[in-house]
Motif scaffolding. Structure first.
Motif, PDB file in Angstrom:
ATOM      1  N   LEU A  73       1.040  -1.311   0.204  1.00 14.09           N
ATOM      2  CA  LEU A  73       0.113  -0.132  -0.054  1.00 14.09           C
ATOM      3  C   LEU A  73       0.916   1.371  -0.197  1.00 14.09           C
ATOM      4  CD1 LEU A  73      -2.445  -1.224   2.725  1.00 14.09           C
ATOM      5  CD2 LEU A  73      -2.578  -1.665   0.193  1.00 14.09           C
ATOM      6  N   ARG A  74       0.666   2.212  -0.578  1.00 10.53           N
ATOM      7  CA  ARG A  74       1.500   3.474  -1.013  1.00 10.53           C
ATOM      8  C   ARG A  74       0.443   4.471  -0.211  1.00 10.53           C
ATOM      9  NH1 ARG A  74       5.644   2.848  -4.494  1.00 10.53           N
ATOM     10  NH2 ARG A  74       5.826   1.072  -5.636  1.00 10.53           N
ATOM     11  N   TYR A  75       1.058   5.767  -0.470  1.00  9.89           N
ATOM     12  CA  TYR A  75       0.445   7.042   0.231  1.00  9.89           C
ATOM     13  C   TYR A  75      -0.936   7.371  -0.657  1.00  9.89           C
ATOM     14  CZ  TYR A  75       4.393   8.792   2.946  1.00  9.89           C
ATOM     15  OH  TYR A  75       5.367   8.943   3.671  1.00  9.89           O
ATOM     16  N   LYS A  76      -2.020   7.473  -0.147  1.00 12.81           N
ATOM     17  CA  LYS A  76      -3.087   7.634  -0.953  1.00 12.81           C
ATOM     18  C   LYS A  76      -2.954   9.098  -1.596  1.00 12.81           C
ATOM     19  CE  LYS A  76      -8.183   8.280  -0.729  1.00 12.81           C
ATOM     20  NZ  LYS A  76      -9.564   8.081   0.159  1.00 12.81           N
ATOM     21  N   ASP A  77      -2.251   9.935  -0.911  1.00 11.10           N
ATOM     22  CA  ASP A  77      -1.837  11.278  -1.724  1.00 11.10           C
ATOM     23  C   ASP A  77      -0.599  11.355  -1.896  1.00 11.10           C
ATOM     24  OD1 ASP A  77      -1.293  13.765  -2.540  1.00 11.10           O
ATOM     25  OD2 ASP A  77      -2.164  14.827  -0.729  1.00 11.10           O
ATOM     26  N   LEU A  78      -0.139  10.914  -3.357  1.00 12.76           N
ATOM     27  CA  LEU A  78       1.088  10.511  -3.825  1.00 12.76           C
ATOM     28  C   LEU A  78       2.072  11.966  -3.844  1.00 12.76           C
ATOM     29  CD1 LEU A  78       0.390   8.216  -6.864  1.00 12.76           C
ATOM     30  CD2 LEU A  78       1.077   7.649  -4.676  1.00 12.76           C
ATOM     31  N   GLY A  79       1.584  12.910  -3.274  1.00 20.71           N
ATOM     32  CA  GLY A  79       2.420  14.114  -3.282  1.00 20.71           C
ATOM     33  C   GLY A  79       3.120  14.160  -1.990  1.00 20.71           C
ATOM     34  N   TYR A  80       2.672  13.262  -0.935  1.00 26.52           N
ATOM     35  CA  TYR A  80       3.383  13.264   0.454  1.00 26.52           C
ATOM     36  C   TYR A  80       4.790  13.146   0.245  1.00 26.52           C
ATOM     37  CZ  TYR A  80      -1.002  13.339   2.690  1.00 26.52           C
ATOM     38  OH  TYR A  80      -2.332  13.835   3.421  1.00 26.52           O
ATOM     39  N   PRO A  81       5.803  13.851   1.061  1.00 27.51           N
ATOM     40  CA  PRO A  81       7.210  13.376   0.988  1.00 27.51           C
ATOM     41  C   PRO A  81       7.511  12.012   1.610  1.00 27.51           C
ATOM     42  CG  PRO A  81       6.673  15.044   2.687  1.00 27.51           C
ATOM     43  CD  PRO A  81       5.535  14.535   1.980  1.00 27.51           C
ATOM     44  N   ARG A  82       8.610  11.496   0.953  1.00 23.09           N
ATOM     45  CA  ARG A  82       9.249  10.260   1.840  1.00 23.09           C
ATOM     46  C   ARG A  82      10.097  10.536   2.942  1.00 23.09           C
ATOM     47  NH1 ARG A  82      12.971   5.919  -1.490  1.00 23.09           N
ATOM     48  NH2 ARG A  82      12.952   4.413  -0.106  1.00 23.09           N
ATOM     49  N   LEU A  83       9.519   9.985   4.085  1.00 26.84           N
ATOM     50  CA  LEU A  83      10.284  10.381   5.442  1.00 26.84           C
ATOM     51  C   LEU A  83      10.113   9.190   6.435  1.00 26.84           C
ATOM     52  CD1 LEU A  83       7.837  12.507   7.487  1.00 26.84           C
ATOM     53  CD2 LEU A  83       7.093  11.049   5.784  1.00 26.84           C
ATOM     54  N   THR A  84      10.963   9.412   7.270  1.00 28.38           N
ATOM     55  CA  THR A  84      11.088   8.301   8.455  1.00 28.38           C
ATOM     56  C   THR A  84      10.192   8.266   9.426  1.00 28.38           C
ATOM     57  OG1 THR A  84      12.677   9.363   9.740  1.00 28.38           O
ATOM     58  CG2 THR A  84      13.557   7.863   7.993  1.00 28.38           C
ATOM     59  N   LEU A  85       9.706   7.369  10.327  1.00 30.38           N
ATOM     60  CA  LEU A  85       8.994   7.534  11.364  1.00 30.38           C
ATOM     61  C   LEU A  85       9.348   8.565  12.334  1.00 30.38           C
ATOM     62  CD1 LEU A  85       6.229   6.484  12.845  1.00 30.38           C
ATOM     63  CD2 LEU A  85       7.522   4.850  13.769  1.00 30.38           C
ATOM     64  N   ARG A  86      10.717   8.420  12.701  1.00 27.57           N
ATOM     65  CA  ARG A  86      11.209   9.406  13.989  1.00 27.57           C
ATOM     66  C   ARG A  86      10.911  10.914  13.374  1.00 27.57           C
ATOM     67  NH1 ARG A  86      17.397   8.873  15.445  1.00 27.57           N
ATOM     68  NH2 ARG A  86      16.532   7.254  16.527  1.00 27.57           N
ATOM     69  N   GLU A  87      11.169  11.005  11.830  1.00 28.78           N
ATOM     70  CA  GLU A  87      10.910  12.684  11.331  1.00 28.78           C
ATOM     71  C   GLU A  87       9.653  12.918  11.358  1.00 28.78           C
ATOM     72  OE1 GLU A  87      14.660  12.442   8.206  1.00 28.78           O
ATOM     73  OE2 GLU A  87      12.701  12.035   7.343  1.00 28.78           O
ATOM     74  N   TYR A  88       8.657  11.767  11.177  1.00 31.26           N
ATOM     75  CA  TYR A  88       7.225  12.203  11.056  1.00 31.26           C
ATOM     76  C   TYR A  88       6.941  12.541  12.483  1.00 31.26           C
ATOM     77  CZ  TYR A  88       2.181  11.267  10.730  1.00 31.26           C
ATOM     78  OH  TYR A  88       0.786  11.596  10.832  1.00 31.26           O
TER      79      TYR A  88
END
Length: 592
Positions: A499-514
């Motif tokens: 499963l990918r982001y539903k909004d494909l414009g989201y940036p790629r980030l880690t759980l810690r950064e989020y």
């Protein structure tokens, strides 16, 4: 009266000479035809020689020996006794009469001493009986001895441990306050040394003291390759740099698997994060798969043919080794977990010894905190390697150094021991893509499929394959990568759905950064539950960080590469015509 005089030192050689009745004889001649020589000389005595067969010198027979204070004189006397015994045994074997006297004269001792030693030997008395009658008896006054023992006991107590020097000063103060004579520091140290080591260590270390004093155990070793594999973590005492600006970041953690039978390294994982279940899973993924891609990625020339699923895996009792992830992996890939006993590091002796080998190697690298007196502060100033460069250094050492060096226990190189040992039939051959997902951590609570998709970490994920699952009450297992939240995996039956982001414009980030971004938004007074705002805030923050980083690097380059201001050219030397002009010019006086 016949005299026997040694003309050579007591050390017995074939060339030693014995004078009997003013004639010189070599010891080897006496041993070869001693009976005829002594008979021709009239003999030294008529005492019957006792053969060696009558002596009960079997090693099983218990003989009480009294230990002696070891000194050079006693050591030399003991060597003399063994020389006498050895020579007497040789003369007895050649049936030489009065061998006691001849052997005693040959080693340079009196006849009475020779018969005393011979009698002790015949009666199985200890030959090492070299001690004083008052040994281990204190000649100190009873008051001083009792006070000294009291101070030693208090120094080893748990509530107030004292160093030996501090305890001696306490004893001096007590003796002076009671008007007793003082004792020397050497005497006090001897009394401390008379205490058993276990008695001194137990008040402070408890059960660990007894375990530490036991002989070092080799630990359990597998019957062959992949039979028993140990896994553990190690914090590398070395300051590392960041990749983008080469600033000091901190230390790294290594998770490693070691085969106990052949001592080869099967897998590893290196990162800045403390040990967790993700590190355990990635280390297992590295162990289960060939290492060709790893060597190619790091640019290392070498051979690392060590991989496979072990029969038994031995971790310790850390939380990440008790996770549901490791239990599921053991069930699916058919290996058993045999954890080490709590507080028994010797149960994993092989991997602990290997970490000691790695520690000695890393200590010589720049940035190591052990080689510098200032610890991590000096290590930060001396640091020269990034995480990727340290990984290349360690893997190159393992593949081309450790695996190809003679192991003291194996008497062979670990790589050769692994290649020549019979390998068992593979228990399971894992699929690469499936294994990569299997080693990822999973959510503790499953997720339902909603019309908008699946909600993980307050982020919506979607795949068209989820349409038949919408509306079901079943909760599905979700796997996620804490270093890349752009995708998660949903387990349906025996297959994973990505499963990918539903909004494909989201940036790629880690759980810690989020999580850090949500915390920053909450501190700024914004709503952290709005995922679109969180992703936009993170994107803008990354853009500002990239701009400031680029500006900083450009400024540094301009400062370091800007050419220095050239000094003015020195004036040319005046010519002869210039000098004539100056001399012809009128002299101007300064105004008042």
């Amino acid at each position: 009266m016949r005299t026997v005089v040694m003309t050579q030192p007591p050390l017995l050689r074939a060339g030693n000479i014995i004078r009997l009745n003013d004639q010189s004889w070599r010891i080897d001649e006496i041993l070869s035809s001693g009976h005829a020589i002594l008979s021709a000389l009239g003999g030294i005595g008529a005492k019957q020689v006792r053969p060696l067969s009558d002596l009960d010198i079997s090693p099983e027979k218990s003989v009480s020996l009294i230990a002696a204070n070891d000194t050079p004189a006693k050591r030399g006397r003991l060597d003399l006794k063994w020389q006498f015994q050895d020579l007497y045994s040789q003369m007895t074997a050649h049936v030489i009469p009065d061998a006691v006297t001849v052997a005693g004269r040959a080693v340079g001792i009196a006849r009475s001493t020779a018969y005393t030693w011979w009698r002790q030997w015949m009666t199985d008395a200890p030959l090492v009986k070299e001690y004083r009658s008052d040994v281990h008896r204190s000649r100190m006054p009873a008051e001083i001895e009792a006070l000294m023992q009291e101070v030693i006991t208090a120094a080893h107590a748990l509530n107030q441990p004292r160093s030996r020097k501090r305890a001696y000063h306490d004893l001096q103060n007590k003796l002076s306050s009671l008007g007793l004579r003082n004792i020397s520091y050497a005497t006090f140290c001897r009394r401390v040394g008379d205490r058993p080591v276990l008695e001194r260590m137990k008040p402070q270390r408890g059960r660990k003291a007894q375990d530490q004093l036991r002989p070092t155990k080799k630990g359990e070793v597998g019957a062959g390759p992949l039979d028993l594999v140990e896994v553990d973590h190690w914090m590398i005492d070395m300051i590392l740099l960041a990749d983008h600006d080469r600033r000091p970041v901190g230390v790294a953690y290594l998770t490693l698997l070691l085969d106990t039978a052949t001592r080869v390294v099967l897998g590893y994982y290196l990162s800045f994060d403390p040990p967790n279940q993700y590190a355990v899973g990635r280390a297992l993924y590295s162990a289960f798969q060939p290492k060709t891609e790893v060597l190619h990625r790091l640019g290392i020339q070498g051979e690392w043919p060590c991989w496979g699923v072990p029969k038994r895996l031995r971790p310790d009792n850390a939380a990440e080794f008790k996770s549901r992830l490791l239990q599921d992996l053991s069930l699916k890939y058919r290996f058993s977990l045999t954890p080490a006993r709590p507080y028994r590091p010797r149960d994993k002796a092989k991997i602990e010894a290997f970490f000691g080998t790695l520690s000695r190697y890393v200590k010589d690298l720049p940035g190591s905190t052990k080689a510098l007196p200032g610890g991590r502060q000096d290590g930060a100033r001396e640091a020269t390697r990034t995480l990727r460069e340290l990984e290349t250094e360690l893997i190159d050492y393992i593949v081309n150094g450790y695996h190809r060096s003679i192991h003291e226990t194996l008497q062979s190189t670990p790589l050769k021991a692994y290649q020549t040992s019979p390998h068992p039939e593979p228990v399971y051959s894992p699929n690469r893509e499936a294994l990569l997902v299997d080693v990822l951590p999973q959510l503790t609570v499953g997720r339902k499929v909603h019309p908008f998709g699946v909600l993980v970490h307050n982020i919506q994920y979607w795949n068209d394959s989820l349409i038949p699952l919408i509306g079901r009450s079943e909760k599905y297992i979700i796997k996620y990568d804490p270093y890349d939240l752009s995708s998660v995996w949903l387990l349906q039956g025996k297959a994973y759905i990505r499963l990918r982001y539903k909004d494909l414009g989201y940036p790629r980030l880690t759980l810690r950064e989020y999580k850090q971004t949500r915390k920053a938004m909450r501190a700024a007074g914004h709503d952290p539950s709005d995922t679109d705002s969180v992703m936009g805030f993170y994107r803008r923050s990354e853009e500002r960080s990239a701009e400031s980083r680029a500006a900083t690097q450009a400024t540094r380059r301009s400062v370091t590469t800007e050419p220095q201001t050239k000094l003015e050219q020195p004036p040319e030397r005046p010519t002869a015509a210039d000098k004539q002009t100056w001399l012809a010019a009128p002299l101007l006086l300064e105004e008042d």
